[in-house]
Design a protein around this motif. Structure first.
Motif, PDB file in Angstrom:
ATOM      1  N   GLU A 168      37.960 -44.176  60.172  1.00  0.00           N
ATOM      2  CA  GLU A 168      38.943 -43.094  60.145  1.00  0.00           C
ATOM      3  C   GLU A 168      40.290 -43.588  59.647  1.00  0.00           C
ATOM      4  O   GLU A 168      40.987 -42.872  58.907  1.00  0.00           O
ATOM      5  CB  GLU A 168      39.099 -42.467  61.527  1.00  0.00           C
ATOM      6  CG  GLU A 168      40.090 -41.305  61.520  1.00  0.00           C
ATOM      7  CD  GLU A 168      40.389 -40.713  62.881  1.00  0.00           C
ATOM      8  OE1 GLU A 168      41.276 -39.839  62.958  1.00  0.00           O
ATOM      9  OE2 GLU A 168      39.747 -41.131  63.876  1.00  0.00           O
ATOM     10  N   GLU A 207      44.392 -40.132  52.768  1.00  0.00           N
ATOM     11  CA  GLU A 207      45.096 -38.860  52.921  1.00  0.00           C
ATOM     12  C   GLU A 207      46.610 -39.054  52.829  1.00  0.00           C
ATOM     13  O   GLU A 207      47.305 -38.288  52.131  1.00  0.00           O
ATOM     14  CB  GLU A 207      44.713 -38.244  54.271  1.00  0.00           C
ATOM     15  CG  GLU A 207      45.258 -36.862  54.515  1.00  0.00           C
ATOM     16  CD  GLU A 207      44.786 -36.287  55.840  1.00  0.00           C
ATOM     17  OE1 GLU A 207      45.378 -35.277  56.281  1.00  0.00           O
ATOM     18  OE2 GLU A 207      43.839 -36.847  56.439  1.00  0.00           O
ATOM     19  N   LYS A 257      35.923 -36.851  48.191  1.00  0.00           N
ATOM     20  CA  LYS A 257      36.208 -35.484  47.766  1.00  0.00           C
ATOM     21  C   LYS A 257      37.701 -35.298  47.516  1.00  0.00           C
ATOM     22  O   LYS A 257      38.103 -34.655  46.542  1.00  0.00           O
ATOM     23  CB  LYS A 257      35.723 -34.501  48.826  1.00  0.00           C
ATOM     24  CG  LYS A 257      35.874 -33.034  48.452  1.00  0.00           C
ATOM     25  CD  LYS A 257      35.451 -32.127  49.609  1.00  0.00           C
ATOM     26  CE  LYS A 257      33.988 -32.323  49.943  1.00  0.00           C
ATOM     27  NZ  LYS A 257      33.547 -31.367  51.000  1.00  0.00           N
ATOM     28  N   LEU A 258      38.537 -35.863  48.383  1.00  0.00           N
ATOM     29  CA  LEU A 258      39.978 -35.723  48.234  1.00  0.00           C
ATOM     30  C   LEU A 258      40.474 -36.421  46.976  1.00  0.00           C
ATOM     31  O   LEU A 258      41.283 -35.864  46.211  1.00  0.00           O
ATOM     32  CB  LEU A 258      40.688 -36.303  49.466  1.00  0.00           C
ATOM     33  CG  LEU A 258      42.219 -36.290  49.448  1.00  0.00           C
ATOM     34  CD1 LEU A 258      42.751 -34.869  49.304  1.00  0.00           C
ATOM     35  CD2 LEU A 258      42.774 -36.950  50.711  1.00  0.00           C
ATOM     36  N   LYS A 272      32.819 -39.685  52.567  1.00  0.00           N
ATOM     37  CA  LYS A 272      32.532 -38.471  51.801  1.00  0.00           C
ATOM     38  C   LYS A 272      33.772 -37.595  51.695  1.00  0.00           C
ATOM     39  O   LYS A 272      34.081 -37.042  50.632  1.00  0.00           O
ATOM     40  CB  LYS A 272      31.376 -37.714  52.455  1.00  0.00           C
ATOM     41  CG  LYS A 272      30.050 -38.466  52.424  1.00  0.00           C
ATOM     42  CD  LYS A 272      28.971 -37.737  53.220  1.00  0.00           C
ATOM     43  CE  LYS A 272      27.681 -38.557  53.256  1.00  0.00           C
ATOM     44  NZ  LYS A 272      26.630 -37.924  54.081  1.00  0.00           N
ATOM     45  N   ASP A 273      34.500 -37.456  52.784  1.00  0.00           N
ATOM     46  CA  ASP A 273      35.716 -36.654  52.767  1.00  0.00           C
ATOM     47  C   ASP A 273      36.782 -37.299  51.877  1.00  0.00           C
ATOM     48  O   ASP A 273      37.495 -36.585  51.141  1.00  0.00           O
ATOM     49  CB  ASP A 273      36.264 -36.495  54.188  1.00  0.00           C
ATOM     50  CG  ASP A 273      35.341 -35.669  55.080  1.00  0.00           C
ATOM     51  OD1 ASP A 273      34.472 -34.950  54.544  1.00  0.00           O
ATOM     52  OD2 ASP A 273      35.485 -35.757  56.323  1.00  0.00           O
ATOM     53  N   SER A 274      36.894 -38.607  51.937  1.00  0.00           N
ATOM     54  CA  SER A 274      37.891 -39.298  51.121  1.00  0.00           C
ATOM     55  C   SER A 274      37.542 -39.213  49.644  1.00  0.00           C
ATOM     56  O   SER A 274      38.430 -39.030  48.782  1.00  0.00           O
ATOM     57  CB  SER A 274      37.990 -40.775  51.551  1.00  0.00           C
ATOM     58  OG  SER A 274      38.473 -40.874  52.871  1.00  0.00           O
ATOM     59  N   SER A 321      39.271 -34.666  43.796  1.00  0.00           N
ATOM     60  CA  SER A 321      39.909 -33.358  43.575  1.00  0.00           C
ATOM     61  C   SER A 321      41.142 -33.480  42.688  1.00  0.00           C
ATOM     62  O   SER A 321      41.613 -32.484  42.120  1.00  0.00           O
ATOM     63  CB  SER A 321      40.292 -32.724  44.918  1.00  0.00           C
ATOM     64  OG  SER A 321      41.381 -33.418  45.520  1.00  0.00           O
ATOM     65  N   GLN A 335      30.825 -40.176  56.960  1.00  0.00           N
ATOM     66  CA  GLN A 335      31.402 -38.873  56.632  1.00  0.00           C
ATOM     67  C   GLN A 335      32.859 -39.029  56.213  1.00  0.00           C
ATOM     68  O   GLN A 335      33.354 -38.269  55.367  1.00  0.00           O
ATOM     69  CB  GLN A 335      31.291 -37.928  57.835  1.00  0.00           C
ATOM     70  CG  GLN A 335      31.793 -36.508  57.568  1.00  0.00           C
ATOM     71  CD  GLN A 335      31.000 -35.804  56.476  1.00  0.00           C
ATOM     72  OE1 GLN A 335      29.764 -35.830  56.474  1.00  0.00           O
ATOM     73  NE2 GLN A 335      31.699 -35.190  55.532  1.00  0.00           N
ATOM     74  N   TRP A 336      33.529 -40.015  56.784  1.00  0.00           N
ATOM     75  CA  TRP A 336      34.912 -40.276  56.388  1.00  0.00           C
ATOM     76  C   TRP A 336      34.981 -40.650  54.914  1.00  0.00           C
ATOM     77  O   TRP A 336      35.931 -40.254  54.209  1.00  0.00           O
ATOM     78  CB  TRP A 336      35.515 -41.385  57.246  1.00  0.00           C
ATOM     79  CG  TRP A 336      35.751 -40.996  58.672  1.00  0.00           C
ATOM     80  CD1 TRP A 336      35.090 -41.462  59.780  1.00  0.00           C
ATOM     81  CD2 TRP A 336      36.714 -40.047  59.149  1.00  0.00           C
ATOM     82  NE1 TRP A 336      35.569 -40.861  60.913  1.00  0.00           N
ATOM     83  CE2 TRP A 336      36.577 -39.994  60.562  1.00  0.00           C
ATOM     84  CE3 TRP A 336      37.669 -39.252  58.534  1.00  0.00           C
ATOM     85  CZ2 TRP A 336      37.367 -39.172  61.358  1.00  0.00           C
ATOM     86  CZ3 TRP A 336      38.460 -38.427  59.332  1.00  0.00           C
ATOM     87  CH2 TRP A 336      38.310 -38.387  60.712  1.00  0.00           C
ATOM     88  N   ALA A 342      40.279 -43.626  55.948  1.00  0.00           N
ATOM     89  CA  ALA A 342      40.306 -42.249  55.438  1.00  0.00           C
ATOM     90  C   ALA A 342      41.695 -41.639  55.590  1.00  0.00           C
ATOM     91  O   ALA A 342      42.175 -40.921  54.689  1.00  0.00           O
ATOM     92  CB  ALA A 342      39.266 -41.408  56.167  1.00  0.00           C
TER      93      ALA A 342
END
Length: 276
Positions: A210, A217, A250-251, A246-248, A254, A243-244, A213
């Motif tokens: 986390e 952010e 994506k960010l 995957k979210d990173s 983007s 999952q952290w 990640a």
């Protein structure tokens, strides 16, 4: 938690013959002039009190040996037994006091590792929840890590390492909580400092995924894309199924970017220091 006390062998109780006689008119021997009870008798009485789980009374009995028979082998044994009894009585301050005194007087004794462990366990058992000041956690960590340095092969080092993992996780959790607080308020430099501490000092804890990640952010919010890409790349390399990550990913994507590690970044150096 169960602590295995290092109990010395009990000795036969001393005889009780020759007790003074008393009468209602003040006769008999003055209590102040009574000879001290033999150390072995006091020690056995302390063991008996431990067996009855009368921990505080046992501690006082062992402390009586230290008072009446100082600088003897009995006093040496009794001091660490007093620390153990205080621990079982959950009197953690006295546990620490007596264990520290034992270590000051007998640093090279066979029971020194055990006394050090009692000090660490007493601090550890007082670790507060993550929302409170973690001073006791830090003190517990210092004491427990000393066991692994001085007595790495002892049974107490093994137990200390388990507690060290929990204490470090607690400290990392505190840093994450404060970091999230700053992040929610868009105070990104303050958030980065907290997440950096986790990545640099506590990356073997469960919080490091986390933290990486959150660095992605925070750095993206500040427009520091190189560090954001590096944090995402290190996260993907070490925790590809997270999952952290995957979210990173994506960010970062983007914004038309890809995770890319800059080996000169502090993030990359921090992980090389541990895994290299």
């Amino acid at each position: 938690m169960v602590l295995a006390a290092v109990v010395a062998a009990a000795f036969p109780l001393a005889g009780c013959s020759g007790a003074p006689s008393w009468n209602l008119f003040g006769g008999g021997q003055d209590a102040a002039n009574l000879p001290d009870e033999p150390a072995e008798k006091l020690y056995n009485e302390g063991i008996a009190l431990q067996n009855r789980r009368s921990w505080r009374q046992a501690a006082l009995k062992f402390m009586e040996i230290d008072r009446t028979h100082p600088y003897t082998e009995w006093a040496k044994r009794a001091l660490v037994m007093a620390a153990y009894s205080y621990y079982e009585a959950q009197d953690y301050d006295e546990t620490i006091n007596q264990a520290r005194r034992f270590l000051q007087l007998h640093p090279g004794a066979p029971d020194a590792a055990y006394a050090q462990y009692l000090m660490g366990a007493a601090q550890y058992d007082q670790i507060p929840d993550v929302n409170r000041d973690q001073g006791r956690t830090e003190r517990a960590l210092v004491v427990l890590e000393e066991i692994t340095r001085k007595w790495p092969q002892s049974e107490y080092a093994t137990a200390a390492r388990r507690k060290i993992e929990v204490a470090r996780d607690q400290l990392a959790g505190r840093e994450m909580m404060v970091g999230r607080y700053y992040l929610e308020r868009r105070q990104f430099p303050g958030a980065i400092n907290r997440f950096r501490t986790v990545v640099s000092q506590f990356q073997t804890t469960r919080h490091v995924e986390e933290a990486l990640a959150r660095l992605v952010e925070s750095y993206m919010a500040l427009g520091i894309v190189n560090e954001a890409q590096t944090a995402a790349a290190v996260l993907g390399h070490n925790f590809p199924d997270s999952q952290w990550y995957k979210d990173s990913y994506k960010l970062v994507s983007s914004q038309g970017l890809q995770p890319r590690e800059d080996t000169g970044s502090w993030i990359s150096r921090a992980f090389r220091r541990v895994t290299g």
